[in-house]
Structures are given as C-alpha cells and as structure tokens.
Scaffold this motif. Sequence first.
Motif, PDB file in Angstrom:
ATOM      1  N   GLN A 132       3.763 -11.119  30.869  1.00 37.79           N
ATOM      2  CA  GLN A 132       3.378 -10.321  29.705  1.00 37.79           C
ATOM      3  C   GLN A 132       3.456 -11.180  28.456  1.00 37.79           C
ATOM      4  OE1 GLN A 132       5.928  -6.989  28.583  1.00 37.79           O
ATOM      5  NE2 GLN A 132       4.121  -5.751  28.157  1.00 37.79           N
ATOM      6  N   GLY A 133       2.326 -11.305  27.760  1.00 35.47           N
ATOM      7  CA  GLY A 133       2.254 -12.144  26.578  1.00 35.47           C
ATOM      8  C   GLY A 133       2.828 -11.494  25.336  1.00 35.47           C
ATOM      9  N   HIS A 134       2.633 -12.173  24.199  1.00 30.23           N
ATOM     10  CA  HIS A 134       3.174 -11.719  22.920  1.00 30.23           C
ATOM     11  C   HIS A 134       2.455 -10.451  22.459  1.00 30.23           C
ATOM     12  CE1 HIS A 134       3.597 -16.343  22.410  1.00 30.23           C
ATOM     13  NE2 HIS A 134       4.457 -15.862  23.279  1.00 30.23           N
ATOM     14  N   LYS A 135       3.241  -9.533  21.888  1.00 27.05           N
ATOM     15  CA  LYS A 135       2.705  -8.284  21.322  1.00 27.05           C
ATOM     16  C   LYS A 135       1.690  -7.661  22.285  1.00 27.05           C
ATOM     17  CE  LYS A 135       2.245  -7.801  16.919  1.00 27.05           C
ATOM     18  NZ  LYS A 135       3.519  -7.085  16.659  1.00 27.05           N
ATOM     19  N   ASN A 136       2.138  -7.451  23.507  1.00 25.82           N
ATOM     20  CA  ASN A 136       1.259  -6.953  24.564  1.00 25.82           C
ATOM     21  C   ASN A 136       1.810  -5.661  25.139  1.00 25.82           C
ATOM     22  OD1 ASN A 136       0.740  -7.017  27.793  1.00 25.82           O
ATOM     23  ND2 ASN A 136      -1.039  -7.788  26.669  1.00 25.82           N
ATOM     24  N   THR A 137       0.890  -4.793  25.582  1.00 25.70           N
ATOM     25  CA  THR A 137       1.259  -3.548  26.250  1.00 25.70           C
ATOM     26  C   THR A 137       0.669  -3.554  27.656  1.00 25.70           C
ATOM     27  OG1 THR A 137       1.306  -2.309  24.162  1.00 25.70           O
ATOM     28  CG2 THR A 137       1.121  -1.029  26.195  1.00 25.70           C
ATOM     29  N   THR A 138       1.529  -3.318  28.646  1.00 22.94           N
ATOM     30  CA  THR A 138       1.115  -3.321  30.044  1.00 22.94           C
ATOM     31  C   THR A 138       1.474  -1.980  30.676  1.00 22.94           C
ATOM     32  OG1 THR A 138       1.518  -5.703  30.181  1.00 22.94           O
ATOM     33  CG2 THR A 138       1.341  -4.516  32.258  1.00 22.94           C
ATOM     34  N   VAL A 139       0.597  -1.461  31.525  1.00 20.12           N
ATOM     35  CA  VAL A 139       0.843  -0.185  32.202  1.00 20.12           C
ATOM     36  C   VAL A 139       1.012  -0.439  33.693  1.00 20.12           C
ATOM     37  CG1 VAL A 139      -0.024   2.129  32.696  1.00 20.12           C
ATOM     38  CG2 VAL A 139      -0.494   1.073  30.462  1.00 20.12           C
ATOM     39  N   LEU A 140       2.149  -0.022  34.229  1.00 19.19           N
ATOM     40  CA  LEU A 140       2.408  -0.081  35.660  1.00 19.19           C
ATOM     41  C   LEU A 140       2.136   1.284  36.280  1.00 19.19           C
ATOM     42  CD1 LEU A 140       5.809  -2.019  35.670  1.00 19.19           C
ATOM     43  CD2 LEU A 140       3.491  -2.947  35.696  1.00 19.19           C
ATOM     44  N   THR A 141       1.668   1.291  37.530  1.00 15.66           N
ATOM     45  CA  THR A 141       1.289   2.560  38.183  1.00 15.66           C
ATOM     46  C   THR A 141       1.978   2.686  39.547  1.00 15.66           C
ATOM     47  OG1 THR A 141      -0.706   1.501  39.064  1.00 15.66           O
ATOM     48  CG2 THR A 141      -0.922   2.711  36.981  1.00 15.66           C
ATOM     49  N   PRO A 142       3.285   2.884  39.570  1.00 14.07           N
ATOM     50  CA  PRO A 142       3.959   3.085  40.856  1.00 14.07           C
ATOM     51  C   PRO A 142       3.561   4.417  41.488  1.00 14.07           C
ATOM     52  CG  PRO A 142       5.471   3.479  39.051  1.00 14.07           C
ATOM     53  CD  PRO A 142       4.227   2.932  38.441  1.00 14.07           C
ATOM     54  N   VAL A 143       3.458   4.410  42.810  1.00 13.23           N
ATOM     55  CA  VAL A 143       3.091   5.611  43.568  1.00 13.23           C
ATOM     56  C   VAL A 143       4.128   5.813  44.668  1.00 13.23           C
ATOM     57  CG1 VAL A 143       1.367   6.700  45.047  1.00 13.23           C
ATOM     58  CG2 VAL A 143       0.631   5.335  43.077  1.00 13.23           C
ATOM     59  N   PHE A 144       4.609   7.037  44.783  1.00 10.80           N
ATOM     60  CA  PHE A 144       5.558   7.413  45.828  1.00 10.80           C
ATOM     61  C   PHE A 144       4.915   8.518  46.662  1.00 10.80           C
ATOM     62  CE2 PHE A 144       7.709   6.371  41.854  1.00 10.80           C
ATOM     63  CZ  PHE A 144       8.479   5.268  42.224  1.00 10.80           C
ATOM     64  N   LYS A 145       4.617   8.212  47.895  1.00 13.46           N
ATOM     65  CA  LYS A 145       3.930   9.183  48.745  1.00 13.46           C
ATOM     66  C   LYS A 145       4.436   9.045  50.175  1.00 13.46           C
ATOM     67  CE  LYS A 145      -0.666  10.751  50.196  1.00 13.46           C
ATOM     68  NZ  LYS A 145      -2.140  10.518  50.086  1.00 13.46           N
ATOM     69  N   GLY A 146       4.769  10.182  50.783  1.00 15.18           N
ATOM     70  CA  GLY A 146       5.212  10.161  52.174  1.00 15.18           C
ATOM     71  C   GLY A 146       6.229  11.242  52.450  1.00 15.18           C
ATOM     72  N   GLN A 147       7.146  10.951  53.356  1.00 17.09           N
ATOM     73  CA  GLN A 147       8.196  11.886  53.714  1.00 17.09           C
ATOM     74  C   GLN A 147       9.497  11.123  53.915  1.00 17.09           C
ATOM     75  OE1 GLN A 147       6.142  13.330  57.247  1.00 17.09           O
ATOM     76  NE2 GLN A 147       7.680  12.325  58.553  1.00 17.09           N
ATOM     77  N   GLN A 148      10.604  11.806  53.628  1.00 12.11           N
ATOM     78  CA  GLN A 148      11.907  11.142  53.682  1.00 12.11           C
ATOM     79  C   GLN A 148      12.970  12.146  54.119  1.00 12.11           C
ATOM     80  OE1 GLN A 148      12.845   7.921  53.197  1.00 12.11           O
ATOM     81  NE2 GLN A 148      14.916   8.552  53.735  1.00 12.11           N
ATOM     82  N   PHE A 149      13.816  11.713  55.050  1.00 11.71           N
ATOM     83  CA  PHE A 149      14.933  12.554  55.466  1.00 11.71           C
ATOM     84  C   PHE A 149      15.915  12.680  54.309  1.00 11.71           C
ATOM     85  CE2 PHE A 149      19.206  13.006  57.257  1.00 11.71           C
ATOM     86  CZ  PHE A 149      19.031  14.126  58.055  1.00 11.71           C
ATOM     87  N   ALA A 150      16.398  13.894  54.053  1.00 11.08           N
ATOM     88  CA  ALA A 150      17.322  14.141  52.950  1.00 11.08           C
ATOM     89  C   ALA A 150      18.350  15.184  53.361  1.00 11.08           C
ATOM     90  CB  ALA A 150      16.565  14.608  51.703  1.00 11.08           C
ATOM     91  N   LEU A 151      19.559  14.975  52.906  1.00 12.84           N
ATOM     92  CA  LEU A 151      20.638  15.934  53.161  1.00 12.84           C
ATOM     93  C   LEU A 151      20.903  16.711  51.874  1.00 12.84           C
ATOM     94  CD1 LEU A 151      23.122  13.794  55.305  1.00 12.84           C
ATOM     95  CD2 LEU A 151      21.620  15.629  56.092  1.00 12.84           C
ATOM     96  N   LEU A 152      20.404  17.921  51.821  1.00  7.99           N
ATOM     97  CA  LEU A 152      20.590  18.766  50.645  1.00  7.99           C
ATOM     98  C   LEU A 152      21.515  19.918  51.013  1.00  7.99           C
ATOM     99  CD1 LEU A 152      16.923  18.958  49.223  1.00  7.99           C
ATOM    100  CD2 LEU A 152      18.752  17.354  48.635  1.00  7.99           C
ATOM    101  N   GLY A 153      22.647  19.994  50.322  1.00  8.50           N
ATOM    102  CA  GLY A 153      23.586  21.072  50.547  1.00  8.50           C
ATOM    103  C   GLY A 153      23.144  22.357  49.866  1.00  8.50           C
ATOM    104  N   ALA A 154      24.039  23.332  49.868  1.00  8.20           N
ATOM    105  CA  ALA A 154      23.708  24.641  49.299  1.00  8.20           C
ATOM    106  C   ALA A 154      23.402  24.533  47.806  1.00  8.20           C
ATOM    107  CB  ALA A 154      24.858  25.614  49.544  1.00  8.20           C
ATOM    108  N   ASN A 155      24.196  23.742  47.078  1.00  7.64           N
ATOM    109  CA  ASN A 155      23.972  23.596  45.636  1.00  7.64           C
ATOM    110  C   ASN A 155      22.643  22.906  45.353  1.00  7.64           C
ATOM    111  OD1 ASN A 155      26.449  24.792  45.061  1.00  7.64           O
ATOM    112  ND2 ASN A 155      27.538  22.816  45.015  1.00  7.64           N
ATOM    113  N   GLU A 156      22.338  21.840  46.113  1.00  6.55           N
ATOM    114  CA  GLU A 156      21.078  21.118  45.916  1.00  6.55           C
ATOM    115  C   GLU A 156      19.873  21.994  46.252  1.00  6.55           C
ATOM    116  OE1 GLU A 156      23.648  19.927  47.510  1.00  6.55           O
ATOM    117  OE2 GLU A 156      24.288  18.162  46.359  1.00  6.55           O
TER     118      GLU A 156
END
Length: 222
Positions: A132-156
């Motif tokens: 990234q150069g001087h006085k520059n603006t850069t846009v990043l585009t992260p993507v999160f897509k899929g499925q994931q095992f998760a342990l969610l209790g009663a409160n969560e």
Amino acid sequence: MAEKQPHLNGAYYGPSVPPPSRSYHSQGHDGGCGCCGCLLKLIGGVVVVVGLAVLIFWLVFRPNRIKFQVTDASLTQFNFTTTTNMLYYNLALDVTIRNPNKKIGIYYDRIEANAFYEDQRFGTDALTPFYQGHKNTTVLTPVFKGQQFALLGANELSVLNSEKNLGVFDIHVKLNLRVRFKLGKVKTWRMKPKINCDLKVPLSSNGISVVGFETTKCDIGF
C-alpha cells in the motif's frame, strides 16, 4: 662522672617497625570495568540510540495511524441446527484500509481474516498480500461461506434466537496481519498488529435487509 651504659649485645628494644606495605591487584580487572558495568553501559547506549532514532523518525515522517473500518457487510445465511450442532453461514465484507501518510508505505505480507460468533470462530479467509503506497485507500473483500461445527449452550442459543428475531447478528471479525513499513528505501522489521472489528450485521433475504449496515471502525492492537 658519666654512667657507663651496659652492653646490649646489638639488641633493639624500641617500638616494632611495620613491614613494608604491599599493593594487590585483582587479576582480570586491570585497566577495565567489570562485566556488569560493561553490560549496563551497553544497554544504556542502545536505549539512547533507539530513543534518538524514534525521535528522528517522528520529527521527519510524522506518522499517522493507519485506519481500518468495515464499510459494508452482506449476510445472506446464518442458521444453526441443534440436531447436528452445525452453523451454516454466508458473510461477505468490505474492509477499507486507509494509509494517510505522505512518506510511509506498507507491505502487508500476511493477511488472515477470522469471523467469530459468541467467541467461537466459524470462518477463516486468507487474503492476497499487497503493498500500500502513500496516501492510499485499499479495500479488502474477505468472504466467509460454508458450515462449521459449534457448541452453543442454552445462553448462546437464547442470544442467537433473539438476534434472529431482530434480524441483526453481533459478529466479531479479527484481522491477523504481518506488516513492514517502507521509509524511502529503508524497510522496517515485521510487525504483527491485530485488527478487531465488532460488527452488527443485518441478515438479508434476496439481497435485501430490513436495516442497513453502518460503517464500523476497527481497533488496532499490537
């Protein structure tokens, strides 16, 4: 008539004569300083040099803080199945990085974006390194897509259902970076800042959400 002194046979009965004094020198310390003294002087010299370097750097370049903010977020899926403990998600972000400095460039040698819900990571995206150069603006585009095992209790689960009814989810995004700064032809050593973004992301259906996403500033930590 003077008295005749008795013969003393050469003996001397006056006060004892002290032996000549001897000077002792500790071996290995002649003309020098002890190890501890030399080490303290060396540390002091290094501290002074580093302090002067930091002062000169600030006076010459007057660095401004790099700014990170999430300017847009699209969440089209965020469902949790209790029978399998699987979280299904589809989240896309626009992360804007602003380098306001006139004389400092930045090498982003490593960029890893991680998404968390209720302190559990559900997605990771490794982004392409860049400069990234001087006085520059850069846009990043992260993507999160899929499925994931998760342990969610009663409160969560209660929090999840409440946010689902509202149509807005509290999602935490963290950027793990490895960066170097470029000052003219000089490059600094690698640093590992962590960028933390606490987001309120609306769930959209067919690309439309009831509430819009608000630009969110991120915190920078080292």
